[in-house]
Design an enzyme around this catalytic site. Structure first.
Site, PDB file in Angstrom:
ATOM      1  N   LYS A 105      -8.150  10.642   9.894  1.00 20.05           N
ATOM      2  CA  LYS A 105      -7.927   9.825  11.096  1.00 20.05           C
ATOM      3  C   LYS A 105      -7.712  10.718  12.309  1.00 20.05           C
ATOM      4  CE  LYS A 105      -5.708   5.927   8.809  1.00 20.05           C
ATOM      5  NZ  LYS A 105      -4.420   5.260   8.607  1.00 20.05           N
ATOM      6  N   GLU A 158      -4.127   6.128  -4.311  1.00 17.32           N
ATOM      7  CA  GLU A 158      -3.166   6.434  -3.239  1.00 17.32           C
ATOM      8  C   GLU A 158      -1.770   6.714  -3.798  1.00 17.32           C
ATOM      9  OE1 GLU A 158      -3.022   3.557  -0.075  1.00 17.32           O
ATOM     10  OE2 GLU A 158      -4.803   4.360   0.874  1.00 17.32           O
TER      11      GLU A 158
HETATM   12  O1  PA5 Z   1      -2.035   1.068   1.026  1.00 19.42           O
HETATM   13  C1  PA5 Z   1      -2.020   1.471   2.164  1.00 19.42           C
HETATM   14  O2  PA5 Z   1      -0.963   1.814   2.724  1.00 19.42           O
HETATM   15  C2  PA5 Z   1      -3.282   1.560   2.998  1.00 19.42           C
HETATM   16  O3  PA5 Z   1      -4.406   1.286   2.260  1.00 19.42           O
HETATM   17  C3  PA5 Z   1      -3.193   0.583   4.137  1.00 19.42           C
HETATM   18  O4  PA5 Z   1      -3.019  -0.709   3.632  1.00 19.42           O
HETATM   19  C4  PA5 Z   1      -4.464   0.625   4.989  1.00 19.42           C
HETATM   20  O5  PA5 Z   1      -4.651   1.913   5.465  1.00 19.42           O
HETATM   21  C5  PA5 Z   1      -4.360  -0.344   6.132  1.00 19.42           C
HETATM   22  O6  PA5 Z   1      -3.241  -0.071   6.911  1.00 19.42           O
HETATM   23  P1  PA5 Z   1      -2.651  -1.139   7.875  1.00 19.42           P
HETATM   24  O7  PA5 Z   1      -2.204  -2.282   7.079  1.00 19.42           O
HETATM   25  O8  PA5 Z   1      -1.528  -0.454   8.582  1.00 19.42           O
HETATM   26  O9  PA5 Z   1      -3.762  -1.522   8.833  1.00 19.42           O
END
Ligand code: PA5
Length: 450
Positions: free
Chosen positions: A426, A291
Protein backbone atom coordinates in the site's frame (compact mmCIF):
# COMPACT_ATOMS: atom_id res chain seq x y z
CA UNK A 1 -18.86 -33.17 16.69
CA UNK A 2 -22.17 -31.54 17.30
CA UNK A 3 -25.11 -31.93 14.90
CA UNK A 4 -23.24 -34.32 12.66
CA UNK A 5 -20.16 -32.35 11.54
CA UNK A 6 -17.28 -34.78 11.86
CA UNK A 7 -13.53 -34.39 11.57
CA UNK A 8 -12.06 -37.55 10.09
CA UNK A 9 -8.32 -37.91 10.71
CA UNK A 10 -8.04 -41.51 9.54
CA UNK A 11 -6.19 -40.47 6.36
CA UNK A 12 -3.47 -38.59 8.18
CA UNK A 13 -2.70 -41.73 10.16
CA UNK A 14 0.36 -42.88 8.20
CA UNK A 15 1.95 -39.43 8.62
CA UNK A 16 0.70 -38.42 12.04
CA UNK A 17 0.24 -40.94 14.83
CA UNK A 18 -2.56 -40.57 17.34
CA UNK A 19 0.08 -40.44 20.11
CA UNK A 20 1.75 -37.45 18.45
CA UNK A 21 -1.57 -35.61 18.41
CA UNK A 22 -2.23 -36.34 22.08
CA UNK A 23 1.30 -35.26 22.97
CA UNK A 24 0.28 -31.78 21.85
CA UNK A 25 -2.14 -31.45 24.79
CA UNK A 26 0.18 -29.35 26.96
CA UNK A 27 0.96 -26.89 24.13
CA UNK A 28 -2.72 -26.79 23.22
CA UNK A 29 -3.60 -26.05 26.86
CA UNK A 30 -1.21 -23.09 26.87
CA UNK A 31 -2.75 -21.72 23.66
CA UNK A 32 -6.25 -22.44 24.96
CA UNK A 33 -5.59 -20.43 28.12
CA UNK A 34 -4.11 -17.56 26.11
CA UNK A 35 -7.43 -17.27 24.28
CA UNK A 36 -9.69 -17.96 27.25
CA UNK A 37 -7.80 -15.60 29.57
CA UNK A 38 -7.06 -13.12 26.80
CA UNK A 39 -3.41 -12.78 27.75
CA UNK A 40 -1.61 -13.77 24.54
CA UNK A 41 -0.32 -11.61 21.69
CA UNK A 42 -3.08 -9.76 19.88
CA UNK A 43 -5.38 -10.13 22.90
CA UNK A 44 -7.17 -6.88 22.05
CA UNK A 45 -8.53 -8.63 18.93
CA UNK A 46 -10.39 -11.49 20.58
CA UNK A 47 -13.92 -10.09 20.31
CA UNK A 48 -14.81 -12.82 17.78
CA UNK A 49 -14.51 -15.55 20.43
CA UNK A 50 -17.85 -14.72 22.06
CA UNK A 51 -19.72 -13.14 19.14
CA UNK A 52 -22.23 -16.00 18.83
CA UNK A 53 -23.47 -15.34 22.37
CA UNK A 54 -22.71 -11.74 23.24
CA UNK A 55 -23.55 -9.90 20.04
CA UNK A 56 -25.29 -6.53 20.48
CA UNK A 57 -29.01 -7.42 20.35
CA UNK A 58 -30.11 -4.00 19.25
CA UNK A 59 -27.69 -4.03 16.32
CA UNK A 60 -28.85 -7.54 15.40
CA UNK A 61 -32.45 -6.32 15.31
CA UNK A 62 -31.51 -3.30 13.19
CA UNK A 63 -29.66 -5.60 10.79
CA UNK A 64 -32.80 -7.64 10.21
CA UNK A 65 -34.92 -4.52 9.65
CA UNK A 66 -32.37 -3.03 7.23
CA UNK A 67 -32.08 -6.37 5.39
CA UNK A 68 -35.85 -6.47 4.92
CA UNK A 69 -35.86 -2.88 3.66
CA UNK A 70 -33.09 -3.66 1.17
CA UNK A 71 -35.08 -6.67 -0.09
CA UNK A 72 -38.25 -4.66 -0.50
CA UNK A 73 -36.65 -1.72 -2.22
CA UNK A 74 -34.13 -3.34 -4.54
CA UNK A 75 -33.58 -5.81 -7.34
CA UNK A 76 -29.89 -5.86 -6.57
CA UNK A 77 -27.53 -5.28 -3.65
CA UNK A 78 -23.98 -4.12 -4.30
CA UNK A 79 -21.61 -5.17 -1.55
CA UNK A 80 -18.56 -2.90 -1.52
CA UNK A 81 -15.59 -4.17 0.48
CA UNK A 82 -12.36 -6.13 0.26
CA UNK A 83 -10.62 -8.92 2.20
CA UNK A 84 -12.21 -9.52 5.58
CA UNK A 85 -14.80 -6.89 4.78
CA UNK A 86 -16.40 -8.98 2.03
CA UNK A 87 -15.11 -12.55 1.77
CA UNK A 88 -17.23 -13.93 4.62
CA UNK A 89 -20.44 -12.52 3.20
CA UNK A 90 -19.60 -13.80 -0.26
CA UNK A 91 -18.71 -17.24 1.11
CA UNK A 92 -22.11 -17.50 2.83
CA UNK A 93 -24.14 -16.07 -0.04
CA UNK A 94 -22.54 -18.33 -2.66
CA UNK A 95 -22.71 -21.41 -0.44
CA UNK A 96 -26.38 -20.94 0.39
CA UNK A 97 -27.97 -19.39 -2.69
CA UNK A 98 -29.11 -20.72 -6.06
CA UNK A 99 -25.96 -21.27 -8.14
CA UNK A 100 -27.25 -18.86 -10.81
CA UNK A 101 -29.25 -16.53 -8.57
CA UNK A 102 -28.30 -13.32 -10.37
CA UNK A 103 -29.53 -14.46 -13.75
CA UNK A 104 -32.73 -16.18 -12.64
CA UNK A 105 -35.79 -14.57 -14.24
CA UNK A 106 -37.49 -12.27 -11.72
CA UNK A 107 -40.57 -14.46 -11.37
CA UNK A 108 -38.41 -17.45 -10.43
CA UNK A 109 -36.09 -15.59 -8.07
CA UNK A 110 -36.80 -15.50 -4.33
CA UNK A 111 -33.84 -13.31 -3.58
CA UNK A 112 -32.37 -10.11 -4.94
CA UNK A 113 -29.31 -10.21 -7.15
CA UNK A 114 -26.01 -9.65 -5.37
CA UNK A 115 -22.94 -8.03 -6.91
CA UNK A 116 -19.55 -7.26 -5.44
CA UNK A 117 -17.46 -4.13 -5.94
CA UNK A 118 -14.39 -2.60 -4.34
CA UNK A 119 -12.52 -5.89 -4.16
CA UNK A 120 -10.18 -5.14 -7.07
CA UNK A 121 -8.94 -2.14 -9.07
CA UNK A 122 -9.94 -3.35 -12.50
CA UNK A 123 -11.56 -0.68 -14.66
CA UNK A 124 -12.95 -3.37 -16.96
CA UNK A 125 -14.70 -5.09 -14.03
CA UNK A 126 -16.06 -1.77 -12.77
CA UNK A 127 -17.28 -0.68 -16.22
CA UNK A 128 -19.02 -4.01 -16.83
CA UNK A 129 -20.59 -3.99 -13.37
CA UNK A 130 -22.01 -0.50 -13.90
CA UNK A 131 -23.29 -1.66 -17.27
CA UNK A 132 -25.16 -4.59 -15.76
CA UNK A 133 -26.65 -2.83 -12.71
CA UNK A 134 -27.42 0.70 -13.89
CA UNK A 135 -30.98 -0.13 -14.93
CA UNK A 136 -31.70 -2.09 -11.74
CA UNK A 137 -33.19 -0.88 -8.51
CA UNK A 138 -30.15 -0.73 -6.25
CA UNK A 139 -29.06 -0.68 -2.65
CA UNK A 140 -25.47 -0.53 -1.45
CA UNK A 141 -23.75 -1.89 1.61
CA UNK A 142 -20.26 -0.40 1.86
CA UNK A 143 -18.04 -2.12 4.41
CA UNK A 144 -14.64 -0.94 5.60
CA UNK A 145 -13.32 -1.06 9.13
CA UNK A 146 -10.58 1.51 8.55
CA UNK A 147 -12.81 3.45 6.18
CA UNK A 148 -9.73 4.36 4.18
CA UNK A 149 -9.04 1.30 2.02
CA UNK A 150 -8.50 2.46 -1.56
CA UNK A 151 -10.42 -0.22 -3.47
CA UNK A 152 -13.75 0.17 -1.63
CA UNK A 153 -13.29 3.96 -1.36
CA UNK A 154 -12.99 4.26 -5.15
CA UNK A 155 -15.94 1.92 -5.77
CA UNK A 156 -18.08 3.74 -3.20
CA UNK A 157 -17.44 7.12 -4.77
CA UNK A 158 -18.49 5.76 -8.15
CA UNK A 159 -21.66 3.99 -6.94
CA UNK A 160 -22.68 6.78 -4.57
CA UNK A 161 -22.65 9.18 -7.52
CA UNK A 162 -24.52 6.67 -9.67
CA UNK A 163 -27.26 6.38 -7.05
CA UNK A 164 -27.46 10.14 -6.51
CA UNK A 165 -27.91 10.66 -10.24
CA UNK A 166 -30.51 7.94 -10.41
CA UNK A 167 -32.55 8.69 -7.27
CA UNK A 168 -31.45 12.09 -5.96
CA UNK A 169 -29.75 12.62 -2.60
CA UNK A 170 -32.84 12.09 -0.47
CA UNK A 171 -33.77 8.65 -1.80
CA UNK A 172 -30.09 7.62 -1.98
CA UNK A 173 -30.06 8.00 1.80
CA UNK A 174 -32.58 5.12 1.97
CA UNK A 175 -30.39 2.91 -0.17
CA UNK A 176 -26.90 3.20 1.28
CA UNK A 177 -25.87 1.25 4.38
CA UNK A 178 -22.45 1.79 5.88
CA UNK A 179 -20.60 -0.73 8.04
CA UNK A 180 -17.49 0.75 9.64
CA UNK A 181 -15.72 1.73 12.86
CA UNK A 182 -17.93 3.26 15.56
CA UNK A 183 -16.00 6.53 15.64
CA UNK A 184 -12.97 6.72 13.37
CA UNK A 185 -12.37 6.92 9.65
CA UNK A 186 -13.48 8.81 6.57
CA UNK A 187 -16.35 6.44 5.90
CA UNK A 188 -17.82 7.17 9.33
CA UNK A 189 -17.48 10.88 8.57
CA UNK A 190 -19.24 10.52 5.19
CA UNK A 191 -22.03 8.43 6.74
CA UNK A 192 -22.61 10.94 9.53
CA UNK A 193 -22.56 13.88 7.14
CA UNK A 194 -24.92 12.26 4.60
CA UNK A 195 -27.21 10.63 7.20
CA UNK A 196 -26.72 7.02 6.06
CA UNK A 197 -27.71 4.19 8.36
CA UNK A 198 -24.58 2.73 9.91
CA UNK A 199 -23.54 -0.54 11.50
CA UNK A 200 -20.48 -1.07 13.61
CA UNK A 201 -17.45 -3.30 13.32
CA UNK A 202 -16.41 -3.87 16.94
CA UNK A 203 -12.92 -2.55 17.79
CA UNK A 204 -11.83 -5.94 19.05
CA UNK A 205 -12.75 -7.91 15.90
CA UNK A 206 -10.33 -7.94 12.95
CA UNK A 207 -11.56 -8.07 9.35
CA UNK A 208 -11.01 -11.76 8.71
CA UNK A 209 -12.77 -12.71 11.97
CA UNK A 210 -15.74 -10.40 11.35
CA UNK A 211 -18.25 -12.43 9.35
CA UNK A 212 -20.47 -12.90 12.42
CA UNK A 213 -20.71 -9.11 12.94
CA UNK A 214 -22.67 -6.64 10.78
CA UNK A 215 -19.86 -7.01 8.21
CA UNK A 216 -21.28 -10.38 7.22
CA UNK A 217 -24.70 -10.40 8.84
CA UNK A 218 -26.27 -7.49 6.98
CA UNK A 219 -25.46 -8.56 3.40
CA UNK A 220 -26.10 -12.21 4.26
CA UNK A 221 -29.53 -11.42 5.75
CA UNK A 222 -30.33 -9.11 2.82
CA UNK A 223 -29.73 -11.99 0.44
CA UNK A 224 -32.38 -14.05 2.20
CA UNK A 225 -30.26 -16.28 4.45
CA UNK A 226 -31.41 -17.11 7.97
CA UNK A 227 -28.84 -15.39 10.20
CA UNK A 228 -30.41 -16.77 13.38
CA UNK A 229 -29.58 -20.26 12.15
CA UNK A 230 -26.08 -19.15 11.24
CA UNK A 231 -25.46 -17.78 14.72
CA UNK A 232 -26.95 -20.94 16.22
CA UNK A 233 -24.42 -23.03 14.29
CA UNK A 234 -21.56 -20.76 15.38
CA UNK A 235 -22.84 -20.92 18.97
CA UNK A 236 -22.82 -24.73 18.97
CA UNK A 237 -19.31 -24.69 17.49
CA UNK A 238 -18.21 -22.23 20.18
CA UNK A 239 -19.35 -24.62 22.92
CA UNK A 240 -17.65 -27.61 21.35
CA UNK A 241 -14.49 -25.79 20.35
CA UNK A 242 -13.78 -24.30 23.77
CA UNK A 243 -13.25 -27.63 25.53
CA UNK A 244 -9.61 -27.78 26.64
CA UNK A 245 -9.39 -31.55 26.26
CA UNK A 246 -7.88 -32.24 22.83
CA UNK A 247 -9.66 -35.55 22.60
CA UNK A 248 -13.03 -33.80 22.74
CA UNK A 249 -12.28 -30.67 20.72
CA UNK A 250 -12.21 -31.08 16.91
CA UNK A 251 -10.90 -27.54 16.30
CA UNK A 252 -7.93 -28.22 18.55
CA UNK A 253 -7.33 -31.59 16.86
CA UNK A 254 -7.29 -29.86 13.49
CA UNK A 255 -4.85 -27.23 14.80
CA UNK A 256 -2.63 -29.93 16.32
CA UNK A 257 -2.53 -32.05 13.16
CA UNK A 258 -1.70 -29.03 10.98
CA UNK A 259 1.08 -28.12 13.34
CA UNK A 260 2.56 -31.63 13.32
CA UNK A 261 2.37 -31.81 9.52
CA UNK A 262 4.03 -28.39 9.26
CA UNK A 263 6.92 -29.62 11.39
CA UNK A 264 7.22 -32.57 8.99
CA UNK A 265 7.70 -30.09 6.15
CA UNK A 266 4.18 -30.28 4.78
CA UNK A 267 4.13 -26.56 4.13
CA UNK A 268 1.12 -26.24 1.82
CA UNK A 269 -2.45 -26.97 2.80
CA UNK A 270 -5.18 -27.13 0.22
CA UNK A 271 -8.79 -26.73 1.19
CA UNK A 272 -10.77 -28.94 -1.17
CA UNK A 273 -14.43 -28.92 -2.14
CA UNK A 274 -16.55 -30.95 -4.51
CA UNK A 275 -19.28 -28.28 -4.60
CA UNK A 276 -18.70 -25.16 -6.76
CA UNK A 277 -20.78 -23.13 -4.31
CA UNK A 278 -17.98 -23.61 -1.77
CA UNK A 279 -15.41 -21.84 -3.94
CA UNK A 280 -15.70 -18.62 -1.94
CA UNK A 281 -15.67 -20.50 1.33
CA UNK A 282 -12.18 -21.54 0.22
CA UNK A 283 -11.32 -17.90 -0.52
CA UNK A 284 -12.50 -16.87 2.96
CA UNK A 285 -10.55 -19.73 4.55
CA UNK A 286 -7.37 -18.77 2.64
CA UNK A 287 -7.52 -15.21 3.92
CA UNK A 288 -8.15 -16.39 7.47
CA UNK A 289 -5.10 -18.63 7.55
CA UNK A 290 -2.80 -16.57 5.30
CA UNK A 291 -3.18 -13.32 7.23
CA UNK A 292 -3.28 -15.01 10.61
CA UNK A 293 -0.36 -17.43 10.33
CA UNK A 294 1.82 -16.26 7.44
CA UNK A 295 4.33 -14.05 9.25
CA UNK A 296 7.73 -14.02 10.98
CA UNK A 297 8.96 -16.20 8.07
CA UNK A 298 6.59 -18.95 9.17
CA UNK A 299 3.26 -20.44 8.19
CA UNK A 300 1.58 -23.09 6.10
CA UNK A 301 0.75 -21.71 2.64
CA UNK A 302 -3.04 -21.94 2.28
CA UNK A 303 -4.33 -22.84 -1.17
CA UNK A 304 -7.69 -23.97 -2.49
CA UNK A 305 -8.96 -26.25 -5.22
CA UNK A 306 -12.42 -27.00 -6.61
CA UNK A 307 -12.89 -30.66 -7.48
CA UNK A 308 -13.63 -32.46 -9.66
CA UNK A 309 -12.86 -29.43 -11.89
CA UNK A 310 -9.26 -29.01 -10.73
CA UNK A 311 -8.56 -32.75 -10.73
CA UNK A 312 -8.15 -32.18 -14.45
CA UNK A 313 -5.51 -29.51 -13.90
CA UNK A 314 -4.01 -29.36 -10.41
CA UNK A 315 -4.65 -33.07 -9.86
CA UNK A 316 -1.45 -34.10 -11.61
CA UNK A 317 0.75 -32.00 -9.32
CA UNK A 318 -1.07 -33.10 -6.21
CA UNK A 319 -0.65 -36.75 -7.15
CA UNK A 320 2.99 -36.67 -8.23
CA UNK A 321 4.64 -33.28 -7.68
CA UNK A 322 6.77 -32.17 -4.72
CA UNK A 323 5.57 -33.91 -1.56
CA UNK A 324 5.15 -30.76 0.49
CA UNK A 325 1.40 -30.59 0.84
CA UNK A 326 -1.61 -31.91 2.64
CA UNK A 327 -5.31 -31.54 1.91
CA UNK A 328 -8.39 -30.71 3.93
CA UNK A 329 -11.54 -31.93 2.20
CA UNK A 330 -14.93 -30.43 2.97
CA UNK A 331 -17.24 -33.33 2.25
CA UNK A 332 -20.89 -32.26 1.93
CA UNK A 333 -22.90 -35.37 2.70
CA UNK A 334 -26.26 -34.33 1.28
CA UNK A 335 -26.64 -32.08 -1.77
CA UNK A 336 -29.23 -29.32 -1.83
CA UNK A 337 -30.65 -30.67 -5.11
CA UNK A 338 -30.45 -34.02 -6.82
CA UNK A 339 -30.48 -35.24 -10.43
CA UNK A 340 -30.56 -38.85 -11.66
CA UNK A 341 -29.03 -40.38 -14.78
CA UNK A 342 -31.53 -41.89 -17.23
CA UNK A 343 -30.93 -45.04 -19.21
CA UNK A 344 -30.21 -44.56 -22.92
CA UNK A 345 -31.05 -47.57 -25.09
CA UNK A 346 -28.31 -46.86 -27.60
CA UNK A 347 -25.64 -46.22 -24.95
CA UNK A 348 -23.32 -44.64 -27.51
CA UNK A 349 -21.68 -42.59 -24.76
CA UNK A 350 -21.04 -45.82 -22.84
CA UNK A 351 -22.30 -44.55 -19.50
CA UNK A 352 -25.29 -46.86 -19.01
CA UNK A 353 -23.42 -48.33 -16.05
CA UNK A 354 -24.56 -45.14 -14.30
CA UNK A 355 -28.23 -45.79 -15.08
CA UNK A 356 -30.42 -44.71 -12.15
CA UNK A 357 -27.48 -43.31 -10.18
CA UNK A 358 -27.60 -39.77 -8.87
CA UNK A 359 -25.08 -37.11 -9.86
CA UNK A 360 -24.26 -36.72 -6.19
CA UNK A 361 -23.54 -40.43 -5.90
CA UNK A 362 -21.03 -40.10 -8.74
CA UNK A 363 -19.56 -36.98 -7.08
CA UNK A 364 -19.05 -38.97 -3.89
CA UNK A 365 -17.30 -41.81 -5.68
CA UNK A 366 -15.00 -39.17 -7.19
CA UNK A 367 -14.41 -37.86 -3.66
CA UNK A 368 -13.64 -41.31 -2.27
CA UNK A 369 -11.41 -42.18 -5.21
CA UNK A 370 -9.50 -38.90 -4.86
CA UNK A 371 -8.91 -39.25 -1.11
CA UNK A 372 -7.46 -42.73 -1.63
CA UNK A 373 -5.39 -41.76 -4.67
CA UNK A 374 -3.86 -38.69 -3.06
CA UNK A 375 -3.25 -40.55 0.16
CA UNK A 376 -1.44 -43.28 -1.76
CA UNK A 377 0.57 -40.51 -3.42
CA UNK A 378 1.83 -39.49 0.06
CA UNK A 379 -0.56 -36.61 0.61
CA UNK A 380 -1.99 -36.57 4.14
CA UNK A 381 -5.73 -35.97 3.98
CA UNK A 382 -8.01 -34.43 6.60
CA UNK A 383 -11.75 -34.71 5.98
CA UNK A 384 -14.40 -32.47 7.45
CA UNK A 385 -17.78 -34.15 6.92
CA UNK A 386 -20.55 -31.58 6.71
CA UNK A 387 -24.12 -32.96 6.63
CA UNK A 388 -25.74 -30.22 4.52
CA UNK A 389 -25.29 -26.82 2.92
CA UNK A 390 -27.28 -24.79 5.43
CA UNK A 391 -26.84 -21.54 7.33
CA UNK A 392 -26.36 -23.57 10.52
CA UNK A 393 -23.37 -25.43 9.09
CA UNK A 394 -21.92 -22.28 7.54
CA UNK A 395 -21.91 -20.69 11.01
CA UNK A 396 -20.47 -23.85 12.51
CA UNK A 397 -17.61 -24.06 9.99
CA UNK A 398 -16.76 -20.37 10.34
CA UNK A 399 -16.33 -20.67 14.09
CA UNK A 400 -14.55 -24.02 13.87
CA UNK A 401 -11.91 -22.64 11.48
CA UNK A 402 -11.54 -19.33 13.33
CA UNK A 403 -10.87 -21.06 16.63
CA UNK A 404 -8.50 -23.52 15.05
CA UNK A 405 -6.65 -20.72 13.31
CA UNK A 406 -6.19 -18.69 16.50
CA UNK A 407 -5.00 -21.72 18.49
CA UNK A 408 -2.73 -22.85 15.62
CA UNK A 409 -1.16 -19.38 15.40
CA UNK A 410 -0.27 -19.47 19.09
CA UNK A 411 1.15 -22.99 18.62
CA UNK A 412 3.45 -21.53 15.95
CA UNK A 413 4.53 -18.75 18.31
CA UNK A 414 3.09 -15.92 16.24
CA UNK A 415 0.39 -13.30 16.74
CA UNK A 416 -2.57 -14.67 14.72
CA UNK A 417 -4.55 -11.44 15.01
CA UNK A 418 -2.45 -8.82 13.21
CA UNK A 419 -1.49 -8.41 9.54
CA UNK A 420 1.46 -5.99 9.35
CA UNK A 421 2.61 -7.41 6.01
CA UNK A 422 -0.36 -6.12 4.00
CA UNK A 423 0.75 -2.50 4.50
CA UNK A 424 3.96 -2.76 2.46
CA UNK A 425 2.43 -2.74 -1.01
CA UNK A 426 0.00 0.00 0.00
CA UNK A 427 2.83 2.40 0.89
CA UNK A 428 4.46 1.85 -2.50
CA UNK A 429 1.13 2.25 -4.32
CA UNK A 430 0.34 5.48 -2.46
CA UNK A 431 3.81 6.82 -3.29
CA UNK A 432 3.31 6.05 -6.99
CA UNK A 433 -0.18 7.62 -6.85
CA UNK A 434 1.17 10.78 -5.19
CA UNK A 435 -0.96 10.46 -2.03
CA UNK A 436 -0.08 13.27 0.42
CA UNK A 437 2.14 11.96 3.23
CA UNK A 438 3.97 9.43 1.09
CA UNK A 439 6.58 11.78 -0.41
CA UNK A 440 9.31 10.06 1.64
CA UNK A 441 8.43 6.74 0.00
CA UNK A 442 8.35 8.32 -3.44
CA UNK A 443 11.98 9.40 -2.89
CA UNK A 444 13.00 5.87 -1.84
CA UNK A 445 11.35 4.43 -4.94
CA UNK A 446 12.75 6.93 -7.44
CA UNK A 447 14.03 5.21 -10.55
CA UNK A 448 12.40 1.89 -9.65
CA UNK A 449 9.70 0.61 -12.03
CA UNK A 450 9.41 3.94 -13.90
O1 PA5 B 1 -8.63 -9.02 7.54
C1 PA5 B 1 -8.25 -7.89 7.36
O2 PA5 B 1 -7.93 -7.14 8.30
C2 PA5 B 1 -8.17 -7.29 5.97
O3 PA5 B 1 -8.42 -8.23 4.99
C3 PA5 B 1 -9.16 -6.18 5.84
O4 PA5 B 1 -10.45 -6.67 6.10
C4 PA5 B 1 -9.12 -5.56 4.44
O5 PA5 B 1 -7.84 -5.10 4.18
C5 PA5 B 1 -10.11 -4.44 4.34
O6 PA5 B 1 -9.86 -3.47 5.30
P1 PA5 B 1 -10.95 -2.43 5.70
O7 PA5 B 1 -12.09 -3.16 6.28
O8 PA5 B 1 -10.29 -1.53 6.68
O9 PA5 B 1 -11.34 -1.70 4.43
Amino acid sequence: MNKGIKLDLSKVAPYVQEKEIMNMQSDISIAHNMIENKNGRGNDQLGWVDLPVYYDENEFRRIKIAAQKIREKSDALIIIGIGGSYLGARAAIEMLSHSFNNILPKDKRRNLAVFYAGNNMSSTYMYDLIHIVEEMNLSINVISKSGTTTEPAVAFRIFKKLLERKYGKEETRNRIYVTTDSKKGVLREIADREGYETFTIPDDVGGRYSVLTAVGLLPIAASGIDIDEMIRGAGDARLECRIEDLQKNPAYQYAAVRNILYKKEKIIEMIVNFEPCLHYFGEWWKQLFAESQGKDNKGIFPASVDFSTDLHSMGQYIQQGLRIMFETFINVEKPRREIFIEKDNENVDGINFLDGKSIDFINHQAFKGTVLAHNKGNVPVIVLNVPELTAYYFGYMVYFFEKSCGIGGYLMGINPFDQPGVETYKKNMFAFLGKPGYEYKKKELEGILD
